[in-house]
Design an enzyme around this catalytic site. Structure first.
Site, PDB file in Angstrom:
ATOM      1  N   LYS A 607      12.312  19.877  -0.442  1.00 37.05           N
ATOM      2  CA  LYS A 607      13.035  21.155  -0.516  1.00 37.05           C
ATOM      3  C   LYS A 607      14.548  21.020  -0.387  1.00 37.05           C
ATOM      4  CE  LYS A 607       9.305  23.969   1.316  1.00 37.05           C
ATOM      5  NZ  LYS A 607       8.423  22.926   1.887  1.00 37.05           N
ATOM      6  N   THR A 656       7.532   8.829   0.157  1.00 29.46           N
ATOM      7  CA  THR A 656       6.519   9.870  -0.044  1.00 29.46           C
ATOM      8  C   THR A 656       5.223   9.201  -0.503  1.00 29.46           C
ATOM      9  OG1 THR A 656       6.868  10.153  -2.415  1.00 29.46           O
ATOM     10  CG2 THR A 656       8.374  11.333  -0.964  1.00 29.46           C
ATOM     11  N   LYS A 680       1.942   3.978  -2.574  1.00 26.83           N
ATOM     12  CA  LYS A 680       1.030   3.124  -3.353  1.00 26.83           C
ATOM     13  C   LYS A 680       0.804   3.624  -4.771  1.00 26.83           C
ATOM     14  CE  LYS A 680      -1.826   3.523   0.312  1.00 26.83           C
ATOM     15  NZ  LYS A 680      -0.955   3.642   1.453  1.00 26.83           N
ATOM     16  N   GLU A 707       6.419  -4.055  -0.120  1.00 30.66           N
ATOM     17  CA  GLU A 707       5.652  -4.749   0.924  1.00 30.66           C
ATOM     18  C   GLU A 707       4.832  -3.779   1.769  1.00 30.66           C
ATOM     19  OE1 GLU A 707       3.899  -7.211   2.283  1.00 30.66           O
ATOM     20  OE2 GLU A 707       5.608  -8.565   2.211  1.00 30.66           O
ATOM     21  N   VAL A 710       0.828  -2.296   1.488  1.00 29.49           N
ATOM     22  CA  VAL A 710      -0.395  -2.879   2.059  1.00 29.49           C
ATOM     23  C   VAL A 710      -0.050  -3.451   3.427  1.00 29.49           C
ATOM     24  CG1 VAL A 710      -2.272  -4.549   1.726  1.00 29.49           C
ATOM     25  CG2 VAL A 710      -1.130  -3.562  -0.264  1.00 29.49           C
ATOM     26  N   ALA A 712       1.375  -2.128   6.020  1.00 28.16           N
ATOM     27  CA  ALA A 712       2.654  -1.665   6.598  1.00 28.16           C
ATOM     28  C   ALA A 712       3.643  -2.816   6.688  1.00 28.16           C
ATOM     29  CB  ALA A 712       2.413  -1.002   7.954  1.00 28.16           C
ATOM     30  N   ASP A 779      -7.821   5.187  -0.137  1.00 27.60           N
ATOM     31  CA  ASP A 779      -6.606   4.498   0.309  1.00 27.60           C
ATOM     32  C   ASP A 779      -6.819   2.978   0.303  1.00 27.60           C
ATOM     33  OD1 ASP A 779      -3.966   4.574   1.665  1.00 27.60           O
ATOM     34  OD2 ASP A 779      -5.118   3.617   3.258  1.00 27.60           O
ATOM     35  N   LYS A 783      -5.148  -0.114  -2.106  1.00 24.47           N
ATOM     36  CA  LYS A 783      -4.587  -1.381  -1.621  1.00 24.47           C
ATOM     37  C   LYS A 783      -5.267  -2.570  -2.306  1.00 24.47           C
ATOM     38  CE  LYS A 783      -3.257   0.607   2.771  1.00 24.47           C
ATOM     39  NZ  LYS A 783      -3.683   0.978   4.105  1.00 24.47           N
TER      40      LYS A 783
END
Ligand code: ADP
Ligand code: ASP
Ligand code: MG
Length: 923
Positions: A607, A656, A680, A707, A710, A712, A779, A783
């Site tokens: 926004k 995001t 991702k 990086e 996958v 973190a 999710d 990955k």
């Protein structure tokens, strides 16, 4: 009429009755006319008569309305200069200190007073001061000429403005007789100019000498005013009209060459008539050997000071301007340019030749001969020591410690001409023919580059001269073109030259490499290159639109933090906000210790966005985003963060999970914007788009790092890349790569039900708001796709069998609450699976698998022996096992916390540092 003035006198009279010339001291030129006391010119227009035009030397017939200009120098009691010659020789040497004050230094009455003070405070035995016109006055004079020539009668009011400017300044500075005398001269000059401009208006044309005569008035007025002000302090001081002293010969390339011998003679003559220890001289103006008024061309007052300094063998020439000295790049274009303490003559020459207009390029030549140092100083900051331009001693300390490149400069509005053809190789005289044609049209060649094959010669000329040059070449080489010996004469418009200057470049290997890599990293294409044997400069031709960006890119590479990055953060949610806080905490250390300058120039949510030209204050970013944020617009955001030419490299960080934003990566990379993301979507989206993106990434110098997609902050992608790049072959990747699912199965023990563990995890914030997003396995599947593709498999999400832990009937639940309420009804299924596993000494783990051997992937609930590393996991740790040809018996395992804002942001941050090091930051 004998006068008691010591100033030269000029007069203009109708040539028909009294053909006189503008002259300085040659007696045959003199026509004495009655004149008011002191020095005056009068000008009368006529319709058609003979006149002498600038630079020519002969009388020519002119049909235009015309004037005859004459200058006579009267002495005390009216003795002509010529009669007084040879009696006194001007003393020369160290006792002279020469100053030059630029237009801004004398821009208004207060500034003129300051200048007078600087002169008074210089306690040298003798002082010669060269002044420019008050700032903008020369522009105003050229504007008058333009207006008159184009028959625009607003020249009259424009001339009135010139008068007013000087009248007001004089009124502020002077009073009594001084004021009356100055104003009387000023009004005379203005009425002469008016008549002259009227004639130009009628003719629609002004010869060069007329233009020069008009344009030089600003200096006459400023020098007179300043000399009155100095005299008012009680010091004896004379003003010098340098047209009486400086004799120059026009050259073909719209420049002038000083005639030092003649000027020296005239200086002696002038001095014998006006002996003084303080002389205020006009900059910019001079005369031809035929006593026609001329100028040293735009910005020529520096050159005036250098010539006079050389004539006097002065101790030093101080050029006063409005900046602290010579900067490493134009400070108007590069905010972070640094002041250079010293420059050698060659360096100063190269810098000014290639566009550093703080010094007129020709200033150096006269002073070099006598080894006279030039100091550039700021009249508005007397505490700044300025830049010294001199011949540095061999063992100069400053020269040793500074970077090999002293500075950068650019010249815009150029065109490149490329003459190409096989018929040129080995043919003597081709270059001479080419440049002969260029010379014939009087164009100025700024740089030349010739391939050693002699297959092509290319050179840069000012854009305004390119058409004439290319026509001349086409006509000169028409036969060769027809015969095919020359294939083309190509004009490449809209170019700029960027020059790197530095004497130390000669002895330092790798400078060009660093220069070119900085340009490449800023995505700037180099069209031509030239390096002289002296190695004082390396010159590159680039697109005009890239000029400032290139200047900033190379400057920041050599002078700033080795790497400065413009950062745009998209999505200041949990991860984005954590990243911003990490950047806030670490930025200072990175800058000081690692020379990496990460500047967040933009933050945008869906926004609101916040933008800054110089960098957002990260200690207040939340507050600023709330208070100063404007409506989000990703195009504007990108444009602004990337459009900031001050920082050559841009990275957009997408925090995001939005596929719309991911779909922009391709365009960003194409524009030279680096992309870093934990999102991702792009890498697990449609295969063809992914392949296109990677292809682009590989072909360009633009980087795309992900990086944190996958595991973190865990080094999973980089480990995989390292294995592949060093020639290892991936056989299988298997891992628990969802922090949520890791937590669920690590805690699904004893007599606990699965729904109970899910509820606990949800409460602790370990799941998505709707736990189905985790339990569906999508999710993890993303990955797996990312790892599979990274390993070279061409898989799409739809190719992947995924075990969903969402019971089929609950997929349609309207809300997360309803789902959570009903989940216990299905606890039995997983309890049964767990029991079976336990009975065989195993645990259940939700894993993703890349089976590189069989080119497939899965997401499944697998059983592992209790001793298996996957069974030992705690909390929400991730674990990935790489089985490769090198790590076959014991897989390479990466394990650790693989979820959470801190570690994910840490992963992104480390990608940013990796980018910085790819861009040249030290390791
Ligand atoms: P003056 O009227 O005093 O002769 P100029 O406008 O000719 O002044 O030259 C001074 C200006 O040159 C500065 O205001 C600055 O903007 C510009 N400039 C361009 N390149 C450089 C540089 N490398 N170092 C310092 N100033 C520069
Ligand atoms: N006044 C002249 C100009 O503006 C010369 C100078 O200031 O150097 O070009
Ligand atoms: Mg200047």
């Amino acid at each position: 009429m004998a006068t008691t003035t010591t100033q030269p006198s000029f007069a203009v009279s109708p040539a028909s009755s009294n053909p006189i010339r503008f002259g300085c001291s040659a007696p045959q030129c003199f026509v004495r006319v009655p004149k008011p006391p002191c020095f005056r010119r009068r000008l009368v227009s006529t319709t058609s008569f003979q006149r002498k035009i600038g630079g020519g030397g002969g009388l020519i017939r002119c049909e235009l309305p015309d004037f005859h200009l004459s200058a006579t120098a009267t002495t005390v009691a009216g003795v002509s200069t010529e009669n007084a010659v040879d009696r006194v020789q001007i003393p020369k040497g160290e006792m002279w200190s020469v100053h030059k004050f630029g237009g801004t230094c004398v821009g208004n009455s207060q500034r003129i007073r300051n200048v007078a003070e600087v002169i008074i405070n210089d306690n040298s035995e003798r002082k010669l001061v060269v002044v420019s016109a008050m700032s903008k006055v020369t522009d105003m004079m050229y504007d008058l000429l333009r207006k008159a020539q184009s028959r625009d009668d607003s020249y009259v009011s424009a001339l009135e403005a010139v008068l007013e400017k000087h009248r007001l300044t004089a009124r502020d500075l002077l009073d009594g007789d001084d004021l009356a005398s100055f104003l009387s001269h000023l009004h005379d000059d203005i009425s002469n100019l008016k008549a002259m401009l009227r004639a130009i208006y009628i003719a629609g044309h002004a010869s060069e000498s007329f233009s020069d005569f008009v344009a030089g008035h600003g200096e006459l007025w400023s020098a007179q005013m300043l000399s009155y002000v100095v005299r008012k302090t009680g010091l004896e001081c004379k003003w010098m009209d340098t047209r009486d002293v400086l004799i120059v010969n026009p050259t073909s390339s719209n420049q002038v060459d000083p005639d030092l011998g003649e000027s020296e003679k005239r200086l002696d003559k002038w001095f014998s008539l006006h002996p003084s220890k303080i002389i205020i001289a006009t900059g910019f103006i001079a005369s031809t050997p035929q006593n026609i008024p001329t100028t040293l061309k735009r910005d020529g007052s520096d050159f005036s000071a250098a010539i006079i300094g050389a004539l006097l063998r002065a101790r030093q020439i101080t050029i006063w301007t409005d900046v602290d000295g010579v900067y490493s790049a134009d400070p108007r274009k590069v905010n972070e340019a640094v002041i250079l303490k010293t420059l050698s003559y060659q360096e100063a020459w190269e810098m000014s030749y290639f566009g550093a207009n703080v010094l007129h390029p020709r200033t150096i030549i006269p002073v070099m001969r006598y080894n006279i140092p030039i100091v550039i100083r700021n009249i508005f900051n007397l505490s700044a020591p300025g830049t010294i331009i001199c011949q540095p001693p061999e063992d100069d300390y400053d020269l040793k410690i500074t970077t090999p490149v002293k500075g950068f400069a650019t010249i815009d509005n150029l065109a490149l001409i490329n003459v190409e053809g096989t018929g040129m190789a080995g043919v003597p005289g081709t270059a001479s023919d080419i440049f002969g044609a260029v010379k014939d049209v009087g164009a100025n060649v700024i740089m030349i580059s010739q391939a050693s094959s002699e297959h092509s010669v290319c050179f840069a000329v000012p854009e305004k001269e390119v058409n004439a040059v290319s026509e001349a070449l086409r006509s000169r080489f028409s036969e060769a073109l027809q015969a095919g010996r020359l294939s083309q004469i190509e004009v490449i418009p809209n170019c700029s030259i960027l020059a790197a200057v530095g004497q130390k470049m000669a002895s330092t290997p790798g400078v060009s490499c660093t220069l070119f890599s900085a340009l490449a990293k800023a995505n700037i294409n180099v069209r031509a290159i030239s390096q002289g044997c002296s190695e004082y400069n390396v010159t590159v031709v680039i697109k005009r639109e890239d000029s400032v960006k290139a200047l900033r890119a190379v400057h920041s590479r050599f002078f700033l933090s080795r790497t400065t990055l413009a950062v745009g953060i998209i999505g200041p949610g949990l991860i984005g906000a954590t990243l911003l806080d990490q950047l806030r905490d670490q930025a200072g250390v990175l800058k000081e210790e690692f020379n990496i300058d990460l500047r967040v120039l933009g933050i945008t949510s869906s926004k609101t966005m916040l933008l800054s030209e110089i960098g957002i204050d990260l200690s207040r970013w939340r507050e600023l985003l709330n208070e100063k944020g404007t409506e989000a617009n990703l195009d504007k955001f990108t444009q602004q963060v990337h459009g900031n030419h001050f920082i050559p490299n841009t990275v957009l960080v997408d925090c995001t999970a939005d596929s719309g934003i991911a779909s922009r990566y391709y365009d960003w990379l194409r524009k030279g914007i680096h992309v870093i993301t934990p999102n991702k979507r792009a890498n697990s989206g449609p295969l063809d788009q992914y392949l296109k993106l990677r292809d682009l990434q590989r072909k360009s110098y633009t980087h795309y790092f992900y990086e944190a997609t996958v595991g973190a902050g865990l080094p999973i992608i980089s480990t995989l890349r390292g294995l592949l790049e060093t020639g290892d072959k991936i056989l299988r990747i298997e891992g628990i790569c969802s922090g949520t699912l890791s937590y669920l199965f690590n805690n699904f023990v004893g007599d606990r039900s699965f729904s109970e563990v899910v509820a606990e995890a949800k409460k602790a914030g370990f799941t998505e708001p709707d736990p189905r997003d985790d339990l569906s396995g999508t999710d993890v599947a993303r990955k797996v796709i990312i790892l599979a593709r990274e390993s070279g498999l061409k898989l799409d999400l739809t190719d992947l069998p995924v075990r969903s832990l969402v019971p089929e009937p609950l997929k349609g639940c309207a809300s997360a609450e309803e789902f959570m309420e009903k989940l216990p009804l299905y606890d039995g299924d997983l309890a049964k699976e767990r029991l079976e596993a336990e009975n065989s000494g195993e645990v259940l783990r939700y894993v993703g698998v890349v089976d590189a051997v069989n080119q497939k992937g899965t997401v499944e609930l697998r059983r592992y022996k209790k001793e298996h590393p996957f069974a030992q996991l705690a909390g929400s740790d991730n674990i990935i096992a790489f089985t490769t040809t090198r790590y076959k018996d014991h897989p390479l395992i990466v394990r650790g916390p693989g979820a959470g804002a801190q570690v994910t942001a840490g992963g992104i941050f480390s990608d940013m540092l990796r980018l910085a090091s790819y861009l040249g930051a030290p390791s």
